[in-house]
Design an enzyme around this catalytic site. Structure first.
Site, short mmCIF file in Angstrom:
data_model
loop_
_atom_site.label_atom_id
_atom_site.label_comp_id
_atom_site.label_asym_id
_atom_site.label_seq_id
_atom_site.Cartn_x
_atom_site.Cartn_y
_atom_site.Cartn_z
N SER A 1 0.84 -1.21 0.00
CA SER A 1 0.00 0.00 0.00
C SER A 1 0.87 1.25 0.00
O SER A 1 1.52 1.56 -0.99
CB SER A 1 -0.96 -0.04 1.19
N HIS B 1 -8.86 1.04 0.46
CA HIS B 1 -8.83 0.17 -0.72
C HIS B 1 -10.21 -0.33 -1.12
O HIS B 1 -10.39 -1.47 -1.52
CB HIS B 1 -7.84 -0.98 -0.51
#
Length: 397
Positions: free
Chosen positions: A186, A299
């Site tokens: 990420s 996300h």
């Protein structure tokens, strides 16, 4: 958030996040073309050696074997512009990897060791020009360090500081020079891109600071959460999400957000959807669920409000072809074209993190040694879970 999460593919939702089955069908990855153009360096943007990252006060060299330079910077001249083949790294053969952690790896005290190495300490000084980062890293309080707006830049700086600590170690420069692939979980994808020379340290810091702020604002706009589901494979977790989605409004739906490794997946979504997942997990034979201490449903489409801010910031940032492959969280592939990298990074916050596929691919392609640089040991745990014989070393700062 690092309790082994996965960050996803990229999905644009309408007014609310649709169910996962609907989202999957609307997923479109950025098109890859030899015709994508980016402007060459101007006099104010000097052409740097391909193995360096530009800092305002000079160039920080991250090391690259000379024999690799022609391969990395293969391109086609078109008039006064250069067309970059986005598939330049598609046949990469990894041997040594740098892996960078994401949000959740932070811990009070990180960065203290880095103050003994001038090159590492200078990174915190640069960050302190924006806000008082070093004091929060070393002294806390934990609640402040854990906030999305602080933890993301803090982990970014500390991870790159770990590279500088490694450089001072006996044989450290040789290790740095040997790295032929990099990736990050990420937030860690930005760190990997900075290490690979795709953008400067300062530009990366500005981007992750804005990313943290934009994600916090998106989380504040709609109540949402994340939960780790432990002990199930991805198919079972998907079935659990489907069952939860049958009982909540579409706007409260859930989806797998972080594909970390078998037995550890993170689910994101509305509060009611997350509560339904927690209530049903035992009936699906999950060992346990762990609610994650993050601002919201990262996300997923809940982060859609952050995309436009990221797109604008990325459009204004000089991005170069990385000197080594950087594996994307969105599609588990390396990208060479700067415009494609911009699109991928903007979409990353609304897309599931494909970390499991990334690590499996690296191991299948023959990865021999990897290093986790930065706070925590989450990534090493994931790699070892996927391959007990994998060789990985933690390097903090």
């Amino acid at each position: 958030m690092h309790t082994l999460l996965p960050h996803s593919l990229i999905l644009r939702y309408p007014s609310h996040p649709p169910l996962l089955s609907t989202m999957a069908s609307s997923l479109t990855l950025p098109s890859i073309s030899l015709k994508k153009l980016h402007s060459p360096p101007t006099r104010s943007q000097p052409l740097l050696p391909p193995n360096s990252i530009c800092f305002r006060n000079g160039v920080q060299n991250f090391g690259l074997k000379h024999s690799d330079r022609s391969r990395v910077f293969m391109s086609v001249s078109v008039g006064s512009q250069t067309a970059v083949d986005d598939a330049l790294f598609s046949d990469y053969k990894p041997s040594t990897a740098f892996l960078f952690p994401g949000q959740g790896a932070q811990a009070v005290g990180m960065g203290k060791e880095a103050q003994n190495v001038p090159a590492a300490a200078s990174l915190y000084k640069k960050a302190n020009d924006m806000f008082d980062l070093l004091d929060i890293c070393i002294n806390g309080p934990k609640e402040k360090l854990d906030s999305t707006v602080i933890s993301q830049p803090a982990i970014y700086v500390t991870s790159l500081a770990a590279v500088e600590l490694l450089r001072t170690r006996d044989g450290g420069q040789q290790i740095i020079d040997s790295v032929d692939v990099t990736c990050g979980l990420s937030l860690g994808e930005y760190t990997a891109l900075a290490f690979a020379g795709a953008f400067s340290f300062e530009d990366g810091l500005k981007l992750v600071k804005l990313r943290g702020e934009a994600m916090q604002e998106a989380a504040d706009a709609a109540k949402s959460a994340m939960v780790s589901v432990i002990g199930l494979d991805s198919e079972k977790v998907q079935q659990l999400c489907d069952a939860a989605n049958q009982e909540v409004p579409e706007a409260e739906g859930v989806q797998i957000a972080n594909y970390l490794c078998t037995g550890n997946y993170a689910v994101s979504g509305g509060i009611k959807g997350i509560e339904a997942v927690e209530a049903k997990a035992k009936s699906f034979k999950a060992r346990m669920t762990v609610r994650l201490a993050v601002a919201g449903a990262f996300h997923t489409g809940f982060m859609e409000p952050a995309v436009s801010r990221l797109e604008a910031a990325l459009a204004a940032t000089e991005i170069r072809t990385p000197r080594i492959p950087v594996i994307s969280n969105v599609d588990a592939q390396p990208h060479a074209d700067p415009d494609t990298i911009r699109k991928i990074l903007a979409r990353q916050v609304t897309s599931p993190v494909q970390w499991e596929t990334t690590v499996k691919t690296l191991l299948t392609k023959g990865l021999k040694k990897s290093y986790e640089l930065g706070p925590g040991k989450v990534i090493a745990g994931i790699v070892k879970r996927m391959d007990k014989g994998a060789e990985i070393e933690n390097l903090g700062a």
